[in-house]
Motif scaffolding. Structure first.
Motif, short mmCIF file in Angstrom:
data_model
loop_
_atom_site.label_atom_id
_atom_site.label_comp_id
_atom_site.label_asym_id
_atom_site.label_seq_id
_atom_site.Cartn_x
_atom_site.Cartn_y
_atom_site.Cartn_z
N ASN A 13 0.85 -1.19 0.00
CA ASN A 13 0.00 0.00 0.00
C ASN A 13 0.89 1.24 0.00
OD1 ASN A 13 -2.68 -1.29 0.30
ND2 ASN A 13 -1.87 -1.94 2.28
N SER A 14 0.60 2.18 -0.90
CA SER A 14 1.47 3.35 -1.06
C SER A 14 0.64 4.62 -1.13
CB SER A 14 2.31 3.24 -2.34
OG SER A 14 3.10 2.07 -2.33
N ASP A 15 1.14 5.66 -0.49
CA ASP A 15 0.63 7.01 -0.70
C ASP A 15 1.52 7.68 -1.74
OD1 ASP A 15 -1.45 6.86 1.16
OD2 ASP A 15 -0.10 7.32 2.82
N LEU A 16 0.90 8.30 -2.73
CA LEU A 16 1.63 8.80 -3.88
C LEU A 16 1.53 10.31 -3.98
CD1 LEU A 16 0.24 6.21 -6.48
CD2 LEU A 16 2.29 5.99 -5.07
N LYS A 17 2.52 10.89 -4.64
CA LYS A 17 2.49 12.31 -5.02
C LYS A 17 2.85 12.40 -6.49
CE LYS A 17 1.40 13.98 -1.03
NZ LYS A 17 0.04 14.53 -0.83
N ASN A 70 -3.16 18.72 -0.18
CA ASN A 70 -4.53 18.49 -0.63
C ASN A 70 -4.63 17.45 -1.75
OD1 ASN A 70 -5.24 20.42 1.21
ND2 ASN A 70 -5.57 22.06 -0.29
N PHE A 71 -3.62 17.38 -2.60
CA PHE A 71 -3.61 16.35 -3.64
C PHE A 71 -3.42 14.99 -2.96
CE2 PHE A 71 -1.29 13.46 -6.39
CZ PHE A 71 -1.94 13.57 -7.60
N THR A 72 -4.32 14.05 -3.24
CA THR A 72 -4.23 12.73 -2.62
C THR A 72 -4.22 11.65 -3.69
OG1 THR A 72 -6.64 12.57 -2.36
CG2 THR A 72 -5.39 13.50 -0.51
N ALA A 73 -3.41 10.66 -3.46
CA ALA A 73 -3.34 9.51 -4.36
C ALA A 73 -2.82 8.33 -3.57
CB ALA A 73 -2.43 9.80 -5.55
N ASN A 74 -3.38 7.17 -3.84
CA ASN A 74 -2.92 5.97 -3.17
C ASN A 74 -3.07 4.79 -4.10
OD1 ASN A 74 -5.69 4.63 -2.53
ND2 ASN A 74 -5.88 6.73 -1.75
N SER A 75 -2.28 3.78 -3.85
CA SER A 75 -2.32 2.57 -4.67
C SER A 75 -2.20 1.35 -3.78
CB SER A 75 -1.20 2.57 -5.71
OG SER A 75 0.07 2.44 -5.08
N THR A 76 -2.79 0.26 -4.25
CA THR A 76 -2.71 -1.03 -3.58
C THR A 76 -2.33 -2.08 -4.60
OG1 THR A 76 -4.40 -0.41 -1.95
CG2 THR A 76 -3.93 -2.75 -2.21
N ASN A 77 -1.30 -2.83 -4.29
CA ASN A 77 -0.83 -3.87 -5.19
C ASN A 77 -0.79 -5.20 -4.42
OD1 ASN A 77 2.25 -4.73 -6.90
ND2 ASN A 77 0.18 -5.16 -7.52
#
Length: 666
Positions: A13-17, A70-77
């Protein structure tokens, strides 16, 4: 009968920018474009600073603090790998193996691009946007083969295997984009956006491979090695009308093979008295391999949905090429392995040449076809080079020991053949060119020579751009190389573009030193790259002076008065003459030397409590970089795609890390 089972499960699980070329949400680009005199926080009418982040100001640049917060992004692999290997003894020399493997990979990504503090998106169409992506791959692998190794005595050894391999892959991708939910940024799901701006798409794909193969290896007196392989590969990605392929029941198979020979000279009688030589061997090999990475659907006819007024329908999606086939790579290699002085000095030298034929090329189609490109096998590229490795124990006695090693590769890339003689590939900010006789995907643009010191000098040259706008005082001087008649014509256009260098490194490698004194040890690893060019997109954006965004301090040297001698053109709103056009002005040397890893450790000399051994260490990563590159980091990779090599769009540079640790053993 024996069975081996291997299973692996990975969850990430990652929080992205955002990173790179999207200026609205890139932390690096917005930080550079925002005027440094402005505060990230809002103020009330009395001039008191508030906790709330400020909105965009008149210049229209995103608030970098809003980009981060404020910009939010996340991914799950999620990835699950398992395999079962069954091995059975038919006789003492004949064995049967069967391997069954499963690979399941699921990836989900969600992004919210906010309104507050941010520029508008999609060419000012959206003030906020939501994105969602989900894809998954299911792959089944089965390899059944027999191995045979008869007993031929002490001087002869033979190993043979033959089998059939099956690989089946299913891939699904779904994505959606929603725009313009409520301006307060509280609604962040796909169903919250404006209906007529919503976009959706996806892909269902399946591809299969079938391979039959034969491998054999023969060793005589432990001094001579002969080996060979032969395989017949079928892939659902190749076209039914592909030529020069073997057909079995009308199914096209590619035939691929390799052969090699090795001679251990140190085992011969004429070197038996050379006591300093531990091992000396010569190798030579040649082989042809196939690559079916030519697109899952390139040989198929299919339709896609489209909207027309108040209804929807299906239209042809592509112009298929049913003659598409494998890219084939032939490679020969010869090398020498040497070991001297009881292993204190070891060296390996390899010479190689790789030639890829039937390379996948996307040919441009006329606009009336309705499809931009057609995939064809129409290119040949060659790589020649040398690889070198040397390792030595410079001192290996007493308390002080020193081991050092160096490896280096030299590569020369050349495009031998391509449809039409050359192909121009555009990218954000410039162009690549693939031209016969030159490196693949070289930078293509103008030669920047400086700036005109005044109107009189500009009038003497009499140059105009391709739109007929004359170059004047303070404008860039681009070399007028040619024209439609093959001679300079005073117009700077496509006839004046030249190769500006290749993003492919000519030299790369590293060297390592391992030193120890008693219980102390020091390990240092250096890496280097040389001979490659880089497009500094960040500097291009921060020095072009075509709008009101903040620029670097370097533009203080811009042309400002008649007679001013400088290499920085004048500032010009919207750049009507093209001073910031893609040229050698933005191309830099990407060579660097980096201290990649430095570790100092100490092993405790005595047993401590219940621990048999212990040690402490400190490791520094990316400690020092020596480079003339003006960007943040010469070591970057914007994309795995070869058509985006050498493009520095402003990725977050590699970080310098220092770690202190303890090792213990029971």
């Amino acid at each position: 009968l024996r069975m081996n089972l291997s299973t692996n499960l990975g969850i990430n699980n990652s929080d992205l920018k955002e990173s790179a070329r999207i200026r609205q949400t890139s932390p690096i680009l917005t930080s550079l474009f925002k005027a440094p005199l402005l505060m990230p926080y809002a103020f009330d009418v009395d001039g008191n600073q508030l906790v709330r982040l400020d909105n965009i100001e008149a210049l229209g640049v995103s608030n970098p603090a809003a980009v981060i917060n404020n910009f939010t992004a996340n991914s799950t692999n999620n990835r699950f790998l398992t395999s079962v290997n069954l091995e059975g003894d038919i006789t003492s020399h004949l064995k049967l193996n069967s391997i069954i493997g499963v690979n399941f990979n699921s990836f989900t990504e969600s992004i919210f691009m906010p309104n507050h503090g941010m520029e508008t998106y999609y060419r000012d169409e959206a003030f906020n946007a939501m994105k969602s992506l989900k894809n998954q791959l299911f792959a089944l692998y089965n390899d059944n083969f027999m191995t045979y190794s008869p007993d031929l005595g002490n001087q002869h050894q033979l190993f043979t295997s033959a089998g059939i391999r099956i690989n089946s892959n299913t891939y699904e991708e779904d994505w959606g984009i929603a725009k313009n939910s409520h301006e307060n940024d509280e609604y962040r799901s796909l169903q919250d956006g404006t209906a007529y701006l919503r976009e959706m798409g996806g892909e269902n794909a399946r591809w299969n491979r079938l391979t039959t193969y034969l491998n054999t290896k023969y060793i005589y007196r432990d001094n001579y090695l002969f080996y060979g392989t032969l395989s017949a590969d079928a892939s659902s990605r190749t076209g039914s009308e592909a030529e020069d392929l073997l057909r079995v029941f009308n199914v096209p198979f590619g035939l691929f093979y390799s052969a090699g020979f090795a001679w251990r000279l140190s085992g011969e009688s004429f070197l038996e008295n050379a006591q300093i030589i531990d091992n000396l061997a010569w190798r030579i090999s040649y082989g042809v391999a196939g690559n079916d990475d030519i697109g899952n659907l390139s040989v198929m006819d299919y339709y896609r949905l489209t909207r027309y007024r108040e209804t929807s329908g299906m239209i042809p999606s592509v112009v298929s090429n049913k003659s598409l086939k494998y890219e084939t790579t032939s490679q020969w290699n010869t090398g020498i392995d040497l070991s001297l002085l009881a292993g204190r000095l070891q060296a390996t030298v390899d010479l190689f040449e790789m030639t890829t034929r039937d390379m996948l090329v996307y040919e441009s189609l006329p606009s009336y076809i309705g499809t931009h490109f057609l995939p064809v096998n129409a290119g040949t590229v060659r790589n020649r080079g040398m690889e070198f490795f040397l390792s030595s124990y410079l001192r290996y006695s007493g308390r002080f020991k020193w081991n050092a090693g160096v490896n280096m590769a030299v590569v020369n890339n050349s495009l031998l053949e391509i449809a039409g003689g050359q192909v121009i590939t555009p990218f954000e900010g410039g162009e690549f060119i693939s031209r016969e006789g030159e490196p693949l995907l070289a930078f293509y643009g103008y030669q920047f020579k400086g700036t005109f010191t005044g109107a009189a000098e500009a009038a003497t040259h009499g140059l105009r751009n391709e739109r007929g706008v004359p170059y004047g005082a303070g404008d860039a001087i681009f070399e007028d190389i040619s024209g439609p008649e093959g001679t300079p014509d005073g117009i700077i256009n496509e006839f004046d573009k030249v190769l500006l260098g290749s993003p492919i490194p000519r030299y790369y490698g590293g060297f390592q030193n391992n030193l120890s004194l008693g219980r102390w040890s020091l390990n240092a690893l250096f890496q280097f790259v040389a001979g490659n060019k880089v497009f500094n997109y960040v500097r291009y954006q921060n020095e072009k002076m075509t709008d009101l965004s903040n620029q670097s301090a370097h533009v203080l040297n811009r042309w400002q008065y008649d007679g001013h001698e400088t290499m920085v053109p004048r500032a010009a709103w919207a750049d009507p003459v093209g001073n910031a056009d893609f040229s050698t002005r933005w191309i830099e040397d990407g060579s660097y030397l980096r201290l990649k890893n430095l570790t100092l450790s100490y092993n405790v000399p005595e047993r401590i409590w219940m621990f048999r051994n212990a040690g402490i260490f400190i490791t520094a990563t990316n400690l020092v970089t020596w480079s003339n590159y003006l960007g943040y980091d010469p070591e970057y990779s914007y994309s795995y795609n070869t058509t985006e090599m050498g493009l520095d769009y402003g990725l977050t540079p590699v970080s310098r890390n220092i770690m202190l640790g303890v090792k213990i053993g029971l």
